[in-house]
Design an enzyme around this catalytic site. Structure first.
Site, PDB file in Angstrom:
ATOM      1  N   GLY A  11      -3.848  -5.652  -6.774  1.00 11.63           N
ATOM      2  CA  GLY A  11      -2.630  -5.969  -7.506  1.00 11.63           C
ATOM      3  C   GLY A  11      -1.900  -7.141  -6.867  1.00 11.63           C
ATOM      4  O   GLY A  11      -1.871  -7.278  -5.651  1.00 11.63           O
ATOM      5  N   GLU A 103      -5.630  -1.533   0.467  1.00 16.27           N
ATOM      6  CA  GLU A 103      -6.693  -0.688   0.988  1.00 16.27           C
ATOM      7  C   GLU A 103      -8.050  -0.973   0.355  1.00 16.27           C
ATOM      8  O   GLU A 103      -9.089  -0.890   1.034  1.00 16.27           O
ATOM      9  CB  GLU A 103      -6.336   0.789   0.780  1.00 16.27           C
ATOM     10  CG  GLU A 103      -6.118   1.171  -0.676  1.00 16.27           C
ATOM     11  CD  GLU A 103      -5.941   2.666  -0.855  1.00 16.27           C
ATOM     12  OE1 GLU A 103      -6.523   3.431  -0.058  1.00 16.27           O
ATOM     13  OE2 GLU A 103      -5.239   3.069  -1.794  1.00 16.27           O
ATOM     14  N   THR A 126       0.569  -5.034   0.056  1.00 18.10           N
ATOM     15  CA  THR A 126       0.736  -4.014  -0.982  1.00 18.10           C
ATOM     16  C   THR A 126       2.209  -3.666  -1.102  1.00 18.10           C
ATOM     17  O   THR A 126       2.889  -3.484  -0.078  1.00 18.10           O
ATOM     18  CB  THR A 126      -0.065  -2.721  -0.699  1.00 18.10           C
ATOM     19  OG1 THR A 126       0.369  -1.681  -1.587  1.00 18.10           O
ATOM     20  CG2 THR A 126       0.105  -2.243   0.726  1.00 18.10           C
ATOM     21  N   ASP A 128       3.226  -0.939  -2.055  1.00 24.21           N
ATOM     22  CA  ASP A 128       3.349   0.490  -1.746  1.00 24.21           C
ATOM     23  C   ASP A 128       3.581   0.766  -0.268  1.00 24.21           C
ATOM     24  O   ASP A 128       3.934   1.893   0.090  1.00 24.21           O
ATOM     25  CB  ASP A 128       2.100   1.245  -2.207  1.00 24.21           C
ATOM     26  CG  ASP A 128       1.990   1.341  -3.722  1.00 24.21           C
ATOM     27  OD1 ASP A 128       3.022   1.153  -4.396  1.00 24.21           O
ATOM     28  OD2 ASP A 128       0.885   1.595  -4.229  1.00 24.21           O
ATOM     29  N   ARG A 163      25.247  10.797 -18.314  1.00 21.28           N
ATOM     30  CA  ARG A 163      23.824  11.087 -18.500  1.00 21.28           C
ATOM     31  C   ARG A 163      23.110  11.232 -17.160  1.00 21.28           C
ATOM     32  O   ARG A 163      23.578  10.783 -16.123  1.00 21.28           O
ATOM     33  CB  ARG A 163      23.149   9.939 -19.266  1.00 21.28           C
ATOM     34  CG  ARG A 163      23.488   9.865 -20.734  1.00 21.28           C
ATOM     35  CD  ARG A 163      22.907   8.607 -21.342  1.00 21.28           C
ATOM     36  NE  ARG A 163      23.099   8.559 -22.797  1.00 21.28           N
ATOM     37  CZ  ARG A 163      22.982   7.462 -23.523  1.00 21.28           C
ATOM     38  NH1 ARG A 163      22.675   6.308 -22.934  1.00 21.28           N
ATOM     39  NH2 ARG A 163      23.158   7.495 -24.830  1.00 21.28           N
ATOM     40  N   ARG A 172       1.376   4.958  -6.006  1.00 28.66           N
ATOM     41  CA  ARG A 172       0.231   5.746  -6.476  1.00 28.66           C
ATOM     42  C   ARG A 172       0.046   7.025  -5.671  1.00 28.66           C
ATOM     43  O   ARG A 172      -0.061   8.119  -6.212  1.00 28.66           O
ATOM     44  CB  ARG A 172      -1.038   4.881  -6.418  1.00 28.66           C
ATOM     45  CG  ARG A 172      -2.306   5.591  -6.861  1.00 28.66           C
ATOM     46  CD  ARG A 172      -3.462   4.629  -6.924  1.00 28.66           C
ATOM     47  NE  ARG A 172      -3.266   3.634  -7.965  1.00 28.66           N
ATOM     48  CZ  ARG A 172      -3.568   3.837  -9.250  1.00 28.66           C
ATOM     49  NH1 ARG A 172      -4.074   5.011  -9.627  1.00 28.66           N
ATOM     50  NH2 ARG A 172      -3.367   2.902 -10.140  1.00 28.66           N
ATOM     51  N   GLU A 223       5.465   7.092  -9.483  1.00 25.30           N
ATOM     52  CA  GLU A 223       4.510   7.265 -10.576  1.00 25.30           C
ATOM     53  C   GLU A 223       3.398   8.256 -10.215  1.00 25.30           C
ATOM     54  O   GLU A 223       2.813   8.876 -11.093  1.00 25.30           O
ATOM     55  CB  GLU A 223       3.889   5.927 -10.957  1.00 25.30           C
ATOM     56  CG  GLU A 223       3.100   5.274  -9.828  1.00 25.30           C
ATOM     57  CD  GLU A 223       2.519   3.923 -10.196  1.00 25.30           C
ATOM     58  OE1 GLU A 223       2.654   3.513 -11.365  1.00 25.30           O
ATOM     59  OE2 GLU A 223       1.925   3.277  -9.315  1.00 25.30           O
ATOM     60  N   HIS A 278       5.585  -3.222 -13.809  1.00 23.23           N
ATOM     61  CA  HIS A 278       5.182  -4.441 -13.132  1.00 23.23           C
ATOM     62  C   HIS A 278       6.342  -5.378 -12.808  1.00 23.23           C
ATOM     63  O   HIS A 278       6.140  -6.404 -12.143  1.00 23.23           O
ATOM     64  CB  HIS A 278       4.126  -5.171 -13.967  1.00 23.23           C
ATOM     65  CG  HIS A 278       2.789  -4.483 -13.929  1.00 23.23           C
ATOM     66  ND1 HIS A 278       2.533  -3.359 -14.672  1.00 23.23           N
ATOM     67  CD2 HIS A 278       1.670  -4.745 -13.227  1.00 23.23           C
ATOM     68  CE1 HIS A 278       1.290  -2.960 -14.437  1.00 23.23           C
ATOM     69  NE2 HIS A 278       0.752  -3.787 -13.558  1.00 23.23           N
ATOM     70  N   ARG A 281       6.440  -6.015  -9.222  1.00 22.73           N
ATOM     71  CA  ARG A 281       5.455  -6.917  -8.638  1.00 22.73           C
ATOM     72  C   ARG A 281       5.795  -8.389  -8.852  1.00 22.73           C
ATOM     73  O   ARG A 281       5.223  -9.254  -8.199  1.00 22.73           O
ATOM     74  CB  ARG A 281       4.074  -6.685  -9.277  1.00 22.73           C
ATOM     75  CG  ARG A 281       3.421  -5.374  -8.943  1.00 22.73           C
ATOM     76  CD  ARG A 281       1.952  -5.431  -9.360  1.00 22.73           C
ATOM     77  NE  ARG A 281       1.257  -4.200  -9.085  1.00 22.73           N
ATOM     78  CZ  ARG A 281       0.794  -3.839  -7.908  1.00 22.73           C
ATOM     79  NH1 ARG A 281       0.972  -4.632  -6.870  1.00 22.73           N
ATOM     80  NH2 ARG A 281       0.155  -2.703  -7.752  1.00 22.73           N
TER      81      ARG A 281
END
Length: 348
Positions: A11, A103, A126, A128, A163, A172, A223, A278, A281
């Site tokens: 990514g 990875e 990454t 993440d 709300r 991930r 996610e 995205h 990203r």
């Protein structure tokens, strides 16, 4: 004189161009030449290259994405992929390769070095932040900044309409983005894969908050969080992997909608969901990511110069150091309980 190849795989994320720029600048200063490998490992499988010189890297420091392109191609899942990588590496006259990725990309690099003695060094990328052997990966800070800004914006509209706002962020297998942005943005509940609190517990936190007179709430969910229930049941929200992903990753997305529906049905609070996707990203890297990516790129060029093959540039404290590639991909760096406890202190 060395001919250094540079590839970006997996990514995309902000900061990739800063690494390319730094590797190229330092290599050229030493009298070496640099070529870019197009579209990640696919470029070495297919023999697709582009020149990297002063003109090509001019002005790319603040640009998001990657000027080299990227794919999720895995040579080990492509017919004769490894053999073609080695052949194209040799026919192009390359003497070294800098692989920039997460990875999957670095896992391929580590295996090619161990099994085929490919002269490769790695750079950890990454959003993440889940690579072992380094404190932080570049791209992560930008993603957290974007998610935090989204939380700040959701606060005002959530308060105006009384709300519950659910924000789904990337992550991930790990919840680093959710935890860090959730803490920074003052989220009321954070759900991540590593610390799967139940849907019932999350709803109870929101009820207690509303009982104290707070008629709006912010929920941040990774996610990759599996809906977890007090009964012990778990439910992942994902689709089948696409053919273009040769690392076997399912396509995540949708847990925010599923969680919002559960919250509204169980509490009666009006609930809306926002999926950043995205957006996390894209765009220009933050100053921290620009600096970190630049330091990584310079270190990678130094590792090439010293022929330290099978290693990776890493951040330990405030120092950029050398670590074995194998250590970086041995296991994922997950959010430890101590970090999640910081977030939980402000739940409800």
């Amino acid at each position: 004189m060395a001919l250094v190849g540079v590839l970006t795989g997996g990514g995309d994320c902000p900061g990739l161009n800063a690494v390319i720029r730094a590797v190229t600048r330092r290599s050229l200063t030493r009298g070496n030449e640099v070529v870019g490998v197009r579209d990640g490992w696919r470029g070495l499988v297919e023999g697709r290259f582009m020149e990297l010189g002063p003109r090509e890297i001019s002005g790319i420091l603040p640009r998001g994405g990657t000027i080299l392109g990227t794919t999720r191609t895995n040579p080990y899942k492509t017919e004769d992929g490894v053999q073609r990588v080695l052949q194209n590496f040799e026919s192009a006259g390359l003497t070294a390769l800098v692989a920039i990725g997460g990875e999957d990309t670095l896992g391929v690099a580590s295996r090619l070095h161990a099994e085929e003695q490919l002269p490769v060094v790695g750079v950890p990328k990454t959003i993440d932040n889940d690579l072992s052997a380094t404190d932080y990966t570049f791209g992560f800070d930008t993603a957290v900044w974007i998610a935090t800004e989204a939380i700040d914006r959701l606060h005002t509209t959530a308060e105006s309409h009384n709300r519950v706002m659910v924000l789904e962020v990337m992550g991930r297998h790990t919840g680093w983005i959710a935890v860090m942005s959730g803490i920074a943005g003052g989220a009321d509940v954070i759900l991540i894969p590593e610390q799967p609190i139940t849907v019932e517990d999350a709803c109870e936190e929101l009820r207690r908050r509303h009982e104290r007179g707070k008629d709006f709430s912010i929920v941040v969910v990774s996610e990759g969080y599996e809906l977890t229930y007090a009964s012990g049941e778990t439910r992942a929200v994902a689709e089948e992997a696409r053919a273009s992903d040769q690392f076997g990753h399912v396509r995540l997305g949708g847990v925010g909608d599923a969680l919002a529906q559960e919250i509204e049905e169980r509490t009666g609070f009006e609930t809306r969901v926002t999926v950043l996707g995205h957006v996390q990203r894209g765009g220009s890297p933050t100053p921290r990511d620009r600096v970190l990516a630049t330091r990584y790129g310079l270190k990678a060029a130094d590792l090439v110069h010293e022929e330290r093959w099978g290693t990776m540039a890493a951040l330990h404290g405030d120092a950029i150091v050398e670590v074995p590639l194998a250590d970086a991909v041995a296991e994922q760096k997950t959010v430890p309980p101590a970090w999640y406890d910081v977030a939980r202190a402000f739940f409800g």
